[in-house]
Write a protein that holds these residues in place. Structure first.
Motif, PDB file in Angstrom:
ATOM      1  N   LEU A  53     141.713  24.803  -4.939  1.00  0.00           N
ATOM      2  CA  LEU A  53     143.118  25.066  -4.662  1.00  0.00           C
ATOM      3  C   LEU A  53     143.789  23.779  -4.228  1.00  0.00           C
ATOM      4  CD1 LEU A  53     142.861  28.472  -2.766  1.00  0.00           C
ATOM      5  CD2 LEU A  53     143.989  28.105  -4.973  1.00  0.00           C
ATOM      6  N   GLN A  54     144.924  23.479  -4.834  1.00  0.00           N
ATOM      7  CA  GLN A  54     145.651  22.254  -4.526  1.00  0.00           C
ATOM      8  C   GLN A  54     146.981  22.603  -3.853  1.00  0.00           C
ATOM      9  OE1 GLN A  54     147.751  19.661  -7.606  1.00  0.00           O
ATOM     10  NE2 GLN A  54     145.861  18.489  -7.223  1.00  0.00           N
ATOM     11  N   ALA A  55     147.197  22.033  -2.669  1.00  0.00           N
ATOM     12  CA  ALA A  55     148.466  22.170  -1.962  1.00  0.00           C
ATOM     13  C   ALA A  55     149.137  20.807  -1.968  1.00  0.00           C
ATOM     14  CB  ALA A  55     148.255  22.677  -0.542  1.00  0.00           C
ATOM     15  N   ALA A  56     150.245  20.671  -1.252  1.00  0.00           N
ATOM     16  CA  ALA A  56     151.003  19.423  -1.258  1.00  0.00           C
ATOM     17  C   ALA A  56     150.167  18.231  -0.821  1.00  0.00           C
ATOM     18  CB  ALA A  56     152.235  19.567  -0.373  1.00  0.00           C
ATOM     19  N   ASP A  57     149.323  18.423   0.183  1.00  0.00           N
ATOM     20  CA  ASP A  57     148.563  17.301   0.729  1.00  0.00           C
ATOM     21  C   ASP A  57     147.084  17.609   0.906  1.00  0.00           C
ATOM     22  OD1 ASP A  57     148.876  19.175   2.671  1.00  0.00           O
ATOM     23  OD2 ASP A  57     149.575  17.807   4.246  1.00  0.00           O
ATOM     24  N   SER A  58     146.562  18.582   0.169  1.00  0.00           N
ATOM     25  CA  SER A  58     145.144  18.920   0.342  1.00  0.00           C
ATOM     26  C   SER A  58     144.566  19.537  -0.924  1.00  0.00           C
ATOM     27  CB  SER A  58     144.967  19.900   1.511  1.00  0.00           C
ATOM     28  OG  SER A  58     145.566  21.156   1.201  1.00  0.00           O
ATOM     29  N   ASN A  59     143.221  19.416  -1.046  1.00  0.00           N
ATOM     30  CA  ASN A  59     142.465  20.060  -2.112  1.00  0.00           C
ATOM     31  C   ASN A  59     141.315  20.831  -1.463  1.00  0.00           C
ATOM     32  OD1 ASN A  59     143.740  18.979  -4.619  1.00  0.00           O
ATOM     33  ND2 ASN A  59     143.149  17.033  -3.687  1.00  0.00           N
ATOM     34  N   THR A  60     141.251  22.125  -1.728  1.00  0.00           N
ATOM     35  CA  THR A  60     140.225  22.969  -1.122  1.00  0.00           C
ATOM     36  C   THR A  60     139.278  23.493  -2.194  1.00  0.00           C
ATOM     37  OG1 THR A  60     141.818  23.680   0.567  1.00  0.00           O
ATOM     38  CG2 THR A  60     139.787  24.977   0.326  1.00  0.00           C
ATOM     39  N   PRO A  61     138.010  23.037  -2.220  1.00  0.00           N
ATOM     40  CA  PRO A  61     137.075  23.522  -3.237  1.00  0.00           C
ATOM     41  C   PRO A  61     136.719  24.988  -3.011  1.00  0.00           C
ATOM     42  CG  PRO A  61     135.939  22.147  -1.642  1.00  0.00           C
ATOM     43  CD  PRO A  61     137.398  22.043  -1.317  1.00  0.00           C
ATOM     44  N   LEU A  62     136.601  25.722  -4.103  1.00  0.00           N
ATOM     45  CA  LEU A  62     136.251  27.141  -4.032  1.00  0.00           C
ATOM     46  C   LEU A  62     134.821  27.396  -4.497  1.00  0.00           C
ATOM     47  CD1 LEU A  62     139.523  28.759  -5.442  1.00  0.00           C
ATOM     48  CD2 LEU A  62     138.842  28.517  -3.050  1.00  0.00           C
ATOM     49  N   ASP A  63     134.477  26.882  -5.674  1.00  0.00           N
ATOM     50  CA  ASP A  63     133.126  27.108  -6.190  1.00  0.00           C
ATOM     51  C   ASP A  63     132.848  26.209  -7.385  1.00  0.00           C
ATOM     52  OD1 ASP A  63     134.444  28.457  -8.387  1.00  0.00           O
ATOM     53  OD2 ASP A  63     134.493  30.264  -7.164  1.00  0.00           O
ATOM     54  N   ILE A  64     131.556  26.140  -7.719  1.00  0.00           N
ATOM     55  CA  ILE A  64     131.098  25.513  -8.955  1.00  0.00           C
ATOM     56  C   ILE A  64     130.787  26.651  -9.922  1.00  0.00           C
ATOM     57  CG2 ILE A  64     129.348  24.103 -10.082  1.00  0.00           C
ATOM     58  CD1 ILE A  64     131.107  22.489  -8.263  1.00  0.00           C
ATOM     59  N   TRP A  65     131.308  26.521 -11.108  1.00  0.00           N
ATOM     60  CA  TRP A  65     131.264  27.614 -12.084  1.00  0.00           C
ATOM     61  C   TRP A  65     130.532  27.131 -13.324  1.00  0.00           C
ATOM     62  CZ3 TRP A  65     136.448  29.032 -14.860  1.00  0.00           C
ATOM     63  CH2 TRP A  65     136.288  30.172 -15.658  1.00  0.00           C
ATOM     64  N   GLN A  66     129.379  27.723 -13.613  1.00  0.00           N
ATOM     65  CA  GLN A  66     128.583  27.332 -14.778  1.00  0.00           C
ATOM     66  C   GLN A  66     128.678  28.403 -15.853  1.00  0.00           C
ATOM     67  OE1 GLN A  66     124.657  25.691 -14.131  1.00  0.00           O
ATOM     68  NE2 GLN A  66     123.836  26.683 -15.962  1.00  0.00           N
ATOM     69  N   ARG A  67     128.840  27.936 -17.095  1.00  0.00           N
ATOM     70  CA  ARG A  67     128.911  28.860 -18.237  1.00  0.00           C
ATOM     71  C   ARG A  67     127.865  28.420 -19.265  1.00  0.00           C
ATOM     72  NH1 ARG A  67     134.231  31.453 -17.754  1.00  0.00           N
ATOM     73  NH2 ARG A  67     134.023  32.337 -19.841  1.00  0.00           N
ATOM     74  N   ASP A  68     126.971  29.335 -19.645  1.00  0.00           N
ATOM     75  CA  ASP A  68     125.916  29.061 -20.614  1.00  0.00           C
ATOM     76  C   ASP A  68     126.122  29.932 -21.849  1.00  0.00           C
ATOM     77  OD1 ASP A  68     124.547  27.373 -18.753  1.00  0.00           O
ATOM     78  OD2 ASP A  68     123.726  29.166 -17.801  1.00  0.00           O
ATOM     79  N   ILE A  69     126.048  29.331 -23.027  1.00  0.00           N
ATOM     80  CA  ILE A  69     126.218  30.055 -24.285  1.00  0.00           C
ATOM     81  C   ILE A  69     124.922  29.976 -25.076  1.00  0.00           C
ATOM     82  CG2 ILE A  69     127.493  30.183 -26.457  1.00  0.00           C
ATOM     83  CD1 ILE A  69     129.851  28.895 -25.037  1.00  0.00           C
ATOM     84  N   ARG A  70     124.451  31.132 -25.547  1.00  0.00           N
ATOM     85  CA  ARG A  70     123.249  31.197 -26.362  1.00  0.00           C
ATOM     86  C   ARG A  70     123.492  32.132 -27.543  1.00  0.00           C
ATOM     87  NH1 ARG A  70     122.636  27.577 -23.624  1.00  0.00           N
ATOM     88  NH2 ARG A  70     120.997  27.041 -22.139  1.00  0.00           N
ATOM     89  N   PHE A  71     122.889  31.802 -28.684  1.00  0.00           N
ATOM     90  CA  PHE A  71     122.981  32.639 -29.874  1.00  0.00           C
ATOM     91  C   PHE A  71     121.637  33.331 -30.098  1.00  0.00           C
ATOM     92  CE2 PHE A  71     126.210  29.400 -30.454  1.00  0.00           C
ATOM     93  CZ  PHE A  71     127.300  30.136 -30.896  1.00  0.00           C
ATOM     94  N   ASP A  72     121.704  34.618 -30.393  1.00  0.00           N
ATOM     95  CA  ASP A  72     120.496  35.410 -30.604  1.00  0.00           C
ATOM     96  C   ASP A  72     120.720  36.298 -31.824  1.00  0.00           C
ATOM     97  OD1 ASP A  72     118.144  36.795 -30.476  1.00  0.00           O
ATOM     98  OD2 ASP A  72     118.710  38.019 -28.746  1.00  0.00           O
ATOM     99  N   GLY A  73     120.463  35.727 -32.987  1.00  0.00           N
ATOM    100  CA  GLY A  73     120.681  36.483 -34.215  1.00  0.00           C
ATOM    101  C   GLY A  73     122.153  36.831 -34.417  1.00  0.00           C
ATOM    102  N   LYS A  74     122.439  38.114 -34.411  1.00  0.00           N
ATOM    103  CA  LYS A  74     123.807  38.578 -34.634  1.00  0.00           C
ATOM    104  C   LYS A  74     124.586  38.730 -33.332  1.00  0.00           C
ATOM    105  CE  LYS A  74     122.731  41.034 -38.924  1.00  0.00           C
ATOM    106  NZ  LYS A  74     122.780  42.327 -39.662  1.00  0.00           N
ATOM    107  N   ARG A  75     124.006  38.227 -32.236  1.00  0.00           N
ATOM    108  CA  ARG A  75     124.667  38.356 -30.936  1.00  0.00           C
ATOM    109  C   ARG A  75     124.888  36.992 -30.290  1.00  0.00           C
ATOM    110  NH1 ARG A  75     123.004  43.609 -27.341  1.00  0.00           N
ATOM    111  NH2 ARG A  75     123.344  45.209 -28.948  1.00  0.00           N
ATOM    112  N   VAL A  76     125.898  36.957 -29.428  1.00  0.00           N
ATOM    113  CA  VAL A  76     126.171  35.790 -28.594  1.00  0.00           C
ATOM    114  C   VAL A  76     126.032  36.227 -27.142  1.00  0.00           C
ATOM    115  CG1 VAL A  76     127.855  34.039 -27.929  1.00  0.00           C
ATOM    116  CG2 VAL A  76     127.812  34.889 -30.279  1.00  0.00           C
ATOM    117  N   GLN A  77     125.334  35.426 -26.351  1.00  0.00           N
ATOM    118  CA  GLN A  77     125.155  35.716 -24.932  1.00  0.00           C
ATOM    119  C   GLN A  77     125.883  34.641 -24.127  1.00  0.00           C
ATOM    120  OE1 GLN A  77     123.191  38.406 -24.856  1.00  0.00           O
ATOM    121  NE2 GLN A  77     123.285  38.871 -22.671  1.00  0.00           N
ATOM    122  N   ILE A  78     126.771  35.075 -23.235  1.00  0.00           N
ATOM    123  CA  ILE A  78     127.458  34.148 -22.340  1.00  0.00           C
ATOM    124  C   ILE A  78     127.077  34.512 -20.911  1.00  0.00           C
ATOM    125  CG2 ILE A  78     129.676  33.264 -21.508  1.00  0.00           C
ATOM    126  CD1 ILE A  78     130.865  33.879 -24.221  1.00  0.00           C
TER     127      ILE A  78
END
Length: 252
Positions: A53-78
């Motif tokens: 979150l960014q305010a006028a004079d500060s930045n407040t971290p919330l989280d680290i967000w990881q996204r993994d994509i895999r293909f399994d035949g006719k399906r996609v897993q996220i």
């Protein structure tokens, strides 16, 4: 007579140009279950984003967000993992399956651990309804049943969905989205390519398409930056009700 004919032709040409411009400006409805034009841009691998979150004079971290994509035949897993910061750290895991080529959602599970409590949620997507997964142990959403007048996309995979659309100057897409288990009913949302811009990325400047939406809340604007070559999301900014800016920035 020649003057009249020229005037008539000019009027016809002007009308045709106006009709073509109107047709070009009309949002393109993307139906869940139809082949996505740039699905080939979706690649296996992992990416991490910093949310803060960014305010006028500060930045407040919330989280680290990881996204993994895999293909399994006719399906996609996220698969997604959210590691929250702050005085009460929490972890959230999301596991979603989709039909390859269309990203039509099939199933979605969400497990949250916070304050020593574990919450399990699981959902199944059908063309006309979203229901709770009946056989998922400890599923708190087992009784869920939400009707949808048309097939929906999973809101939790909007980044990947937008990545597979034919982004270009003036392009607009209308998508039916639903956040599994959320309070809002399935609804159509419009996303528009408002221009292009070079912004800072993890390895230097990135030439991006700029995509905007108001999430059906007139007066508000959320902006996405997608790399023009890969259409991978590099950054997103959304204004919060308290005036702060919520930012999601690619860090690897």
């Amino acid at each position: 007579m020649r003057t009249t004919m020229r005037a008539t032709r000019l009027l016809c040409a002007t009308a045709l140009i106006s009709l073509m411009a109107a047709a070009h400006a009309a949002p393109q409805y993307v139906a869940a279950g139809t082949p996505l034009p740039r699905f080939h841009l979706l690649k296996e691998g992992s990416h991490r984003y910093l949310r803060y979150l960014q305010a006028a004079d500060s930045n407040t971290p919330l989280d680290i967000w990881q996204r993994d994509i895999r293909f399994d035949g006719k399906r996609v897993q996220i698969r997604q993992r959210w590691d929250a910061t702050g005085k009460a750290p929490s972890v959230k895991w999301l596991d979603s399956s989709f039909e390859a080529g269309s990203l039509r959602p099939l199933t979605h599970t969400r497990i949250t651990e916070k304050d020593g409590k574990k919450t399990v949620e699981g959902f199944a997507f059908a063309p006309d309804r979203i229901t709770g997964l009946p056989d998922l142990p400890n599923n708190t959403q087992k009784a869920l049943s939400v009707a949808s007048p048309e097939p929906v996309f999973n809101f939790e995979a909007d980044m990947e969905l937008l990545q597979t659309l034919p982004l270009a100057d003036g392009y607009e897409a209308q998508l039916v989205l639903y956040h599994p288990g959320g309070p809002a009913a399935p609804a159509r949302y419009t996303f528009r390519v408002s221009g292009s811009e070079a912004i800072a990325g993890p390895a230097g400047p990135v030439d991006c398409w700029v995509v905007t939406t108001d999430y059906n809340q007139p007066g508000t604007v959320s902006k996405f930056w997608f790399a023009r070559t890969t259409q991978l999301m590099v950054r997103q900014e959304s204004r919060m009700p308290d005036g702060r800016l919520l930012i999601k920035a690619l860090i690897d």
